[in-house]
Design a protein around this motif. Structure first.
Motif, mmCIF file in Angstrom:
data_model
loop_
_atom_site.group_PDB
_atom_site.id
_atom_site.type_symbol
_atom_site.label_atom_id
_atom_site.label_comp_id
_atom_site.label_asym_id
_atom_site.label_seq_id
_atom_site.Cartn_x
_atom_site.Cartn_y
_atom_site.Cartn_z
ATOM 1 N N SER A 169 1.224 -0.884 -0.343
ATOM 2 C CA SER A 169 -0.138 0.381 -0.223
ATOM 3 C C SER A 169 0.464 0.990 0.112
ATOM 4 C CB SER A 169 -1.171 0.027 1.348
ATOM 5 O OG SER A 169 -0.171 0.561 2.748
ATOM 6 N N ASP A 170 1.966 1.761 1.029
ATOM 7 C CA ASP A 170 2.800 2.437 0.499
ATOM 8 C C ASP A 170 3.147 2.376 -0.954
ATOM 9 O OD1 ASP A 170 2.404 2.995 3.586
ATOM 10 O OD2 ASP A 170 4.622 1.327 3.963
ATOM 11 N N VAL A 171 3.120 1.639 -1.580
ATOM 12 C CA VAL A 171 3.441 2.244 -3.047
ATOM 13 C C VAL A 171 2.969 2.083 -4.087
ATOM 14 C CG1 VAL A 171 6.441 0.866 -2.859
ATOM 15 C CG2 VAL A 171 4.379 -0.275 -3.999
ATOM 16 N N LEU A 172 1.672 2.760 -3.554
ATOM 17 C CA LEU A 172 -0.003 2.814 -4.173
ATOM 18 C C LEU A 172 -0.412 4.034 -4.510
ATOM 19 C CD1 LEU A 172 -1.833 -0.750 -4.086
ATOM 20 C CD2 LEU A 172 -0.322 -0.099 -5.887
ATOM 21 N N PRO A 173 -0.161 5.662 -5.958
ATOM 22 C CA PRO A 173 -0.663 6.026 -5.595
ATOM 23 C C PRO A 173 -1.937 6.563 -4.482
ATOM 24 C CG PRO A 173 -0.758 5.505 -7.511
ATOM 25 C CD PRO A 173 -0.498 4.282 -6.720
ATOM 26 N N LEU A 174 -2.836 6.180 -4.784
ATOM 27 C CA LEU A 174 -4.243 5.928 -4.551
ATOM 28 C C LEU A 174 -3.862 6.216 -2.716
ATOM 29 C CD1 LEU A 174 -7.719 6.540 -5.345
ATOM 30 C CD2 LEU A 174 -7.538 4.403 -4.516
ATOM 31 N N SER A 175 -3.539 5.416 -2.258
ATOM 32 C CA SER A 175 -3.184 5.509 -0.960
ATOM 33 C C SER A 175 -3.205 6.977 0.411
ATOM 34 C CB SER A 175 -2.112 4.409 -0.613
ATOM 35 O OG SER A 175 -2.028 3.465 -0.630
ATOM 36 N N TYR A 176 -2.040 7.775 -0.310
ATOM 37 C CA TYR A 176 -1.387 8.785 -0.580
ATOM 38 C C TYR A 176 -3.063 9.795 -0.743
ATOM 39 C CZ TYR A 176 2.974 6.684 -0.050
ATOM 40 O OH TYR A 176 4.076 5.712 0.579
ATOM 41 N N ALA A 177 -3.834 9.542 -1.746
ATOM 42 C CA ALA A 177 -4.728 10.727 -1.899
ATOM 43 C C ALA A 177 -5.498 10.728 -0.738
ATOM 44 C CB ALA A 177 -5.236 10.573 -3.477
ATOM 45 N N ILE A 178 -6.015 8.763 -0.434
ATOM 46 C CA ILE A 178 -6.694 9.346 0.882
ATOM 47 C C ILE A 178 -6.468 9.268 2.166
ATOM 48 C CG2 ILE A 178 -7.844 6.902 1.832
ATOM 49 C CD1 ILE A 178 -9.129 6.810 -0.680
ATOM 50 N N ASP A 179 -4.994 9.623 2.032
ATOM 51 C CA ASP A 179 -4.389 9.643 3.354
ATOM 52 C C ASP A 179 -4.384 10.960 3.417
ATOM 53 O OD1 ASP A 179 -3.729 7.402 4.453
ATOM 54 O OD2 ASP A 179 -1.525 7.702 3.547
ATOM 55 N N ALA A 180 -4.374 12.398 2.297
ATOM 56 C CA ALA A 180 -4.365 13.813 2.194
ATOM 57 C C ALA A 180 -6.201 14.356 2.607
ATOM 58 C CB ALA A 180 -4.768 14.216 0.685
ATOM 59 N N MET A 181 -7.168 13.397 2.188
ATOM 60 C CA MET A 181 -8.649 13.872 2.044
ATOM 61 C C MET A 181 -8.891 13.156 3.857
ATOM 62 S SD MET A 181 -10.162 14.560 -0.370
ATOM 63 C CE MET A 181 -10.481 14.487 -2.020
ATOM 64 N N GLN A 182 -8.087 12.083 3.947
ATOM 65 C CA GLN A 182 -8.807 11.794 5.629
ATOM 66 C C GLN A 182 -7.878 12.401 6.733
ATOM 67 O OE1 GLN A 182 -7.649 7.669 5.987
ATOM 68 N NE2 GLN A 182 -9.961 6.770 5.486
ATOM 69 N N GLU A 183 -7.017 13.435 6.537
ATOM 70 C CA GLU A 183 -6.273 14.455 7.363
ATOM 71 C C GLU A 183 -6.968 15.893 7.178
ATOM 72 O OE1 GLU A 183 -3.123 15.574 9.331
ATOM 73 O OE2 GLU A 183 -3.292 13.044 8.737
ATOM 74 N N LEU A 184 -7.322 15.886 5.860
ATOM 75 C CA LEU A 184 -8.790 17.335 5.671
ATOM 76 C C LEU A 184 -10.043 16.977 7.041
ATOM 77 C CD1 LEU A 184 -7.615 17.876 2.317
ATOM 78 C CD2 LEU A 184 -7.550 19.252 4.701
ATOM 79 N N VAL A 185 -10.190 15.719 6.761
ATOM 80 C CA VAL A 185 -11.357 15.604 7.770
ATOM 81 C C VAL A 185 -10.867 15.626 9.115
ATOM 82 C CG1 VAL A 185 -13.020 14.347 8.254
ATOM 83 C CG2 VAL A 185 -12.867 14.752 6.064
ATOM 84 N N GLY A 186 -9.018 15.176 9.781
ATOM 85 C CA GLY A 186 -8.996 14.893 11.211
ATOM 86 C C GLY A 186 -8.269 16.010 11.778
ATOM 87 N N ALA A 187 -6.997 15.924 11.763
ATOM 88 C CA ALA A 187 -5.935 16.766 12.550
ATOM 89 C C ALA A 187 -5.825 17.698 11.654
ATOM 90 C CB ALA A 187 -4.763 16.362 12.754
ATOM 91 N N ALA A 188 -6.718 17.506 10.678
ATOM 92 C CA ALA A 188 -5.688 18.511 9.495
ATOM 93 C C ALA A 188 -5.210 20.130 8.944
ATOM 94 C CB ALA A 188 -7.295 20.135 9.688
ATOM 95 N N ASP A 189 -3.406 18.587 9.875
ATOM 96 C CA ASP A 189 -2.233 19.082 9.876
ATOM 97 C C ASP A 189 -1.598 19.441 7.660
ATOM 98 O OD1 ASP A 189 0.520 19.794 8.752
ATOM 99 O OD2 ASP A 189 0.673 17.724 10.693
ATOM 100 N N GLU A 190 -2.033 20.768 7.550
ATOM 101 C CA GLU A 190 -2.018 20.799 6.275
ATOM 102 C C GLU A 190 -0.467 20.497 5.612
ATOM 103 O OE1 GLU A 190 -3.227 24.342 4.370
ATOM 104 O OE2 GLU A 190 -4.589 24.722 6.093
#
Length: 220
Positions: A169-190
């Motif tokens: 999962s660490d080498v799949l690009p969609l993982s990082y898109a999901i991480d970015a989306m979830q970060e905006l909903v969670g802690a929102a560390d820009e």
């Protein structure tokens, strides 16, 4: 269809979760905002590019003073503009109508969605070089999209996956898109959001470069 389908697909899970305890849509909504534009643009781009090659249009275009990379960049810009409108509508529906709770800036949520759609465009351009028919182009979806869907962290947190699957999962690009989306909903560390955006853009650029290297003028 490109502008309506992602909004309709995002609205369906919201309706499914409406009567369930807790706010399940806030958990899955950000991932869906990354997922649906990616899938739609991947399918449309791969099939459209293959059609251009099989009809001889690509051969005529490349007979002009135009390189393969120029052709792919033109397609990426055209589909990127569509992706920007598509992502903006999907974000507007999710936040404005469906009540998705976002702690970070909404405009940054839109940027992540656009970048993810561009990633789908780049990967669609890349895989189209290996397909001989539209049927084969669609068959690349289980190979390219489904593993990313299962391992991106949408269903199971990536850190909870078995070590081998987490490494994949660490080498799949969609993982990082999901991480970015979830970060905006969670802690929102820009800063983390921008880092993930940069990774997704890097994959998109690599996809375009590989697509230019493997693109054929015609379908044999």
């Amino acid at each position: 269809m490109l502008l309506v389908v992602p909004c309709a697909l995002i609205s369906l899970p919201w309706w499914m979760f409406e009567d369930l305890p807790g706010n399940s849509f806030d958990r899955f909504g950000p991932g869906l905002l990354a997922l649906f534009p990616f899938i739609v643009m991947f399918l449309v781009t791969s099939v459209t590019t293959l059609r251009e090659r099989s009809s001889g249009t690509l051969e005529r275009l490349l007979a002009m003073p135009m390189g393969k990379l120029d052709f792919l960049l033109g397609y990426a810009l055209a589909f990127g503009a569509i992706a920007a409108v598509q992502a903006s509508r999907a974000v507007g529906v999710s936040v404005g109508l469906l009540g998705l709770d976002v702690n970070g800036p909404v405009w940054l949520l839109g940027i992540v969605a656009v970048v993810d759609a561009v990633l789908g465009t780049a990967l669609g351009l890349f895989v189209s070089a290996f397909a001989r028919s539209e049927f084969q182009a669609v068959h690349f979806m289980p190979l390219v999209v489904i593993p990313q869907l299962l391992l991106c962290g949408l269903f199971v947190p990536r850190e909870a996956l078995p070590p081998v699957l987490e490494a994949i999962s660490d080498v799949l690009p969609l993982s990082y898109a999901i991480d970015a989306m979830q970060e905006l909903v969670g802690a929102a560390d820009e800063s983390l959001v921008w880092r993930n955006i940069a990774v997704v853009l890097g994959f998109a650029i690599a996809g375009l470069a590989l697509g230019a290297a493997t693109l054929r003028r015609r379908t044999a």
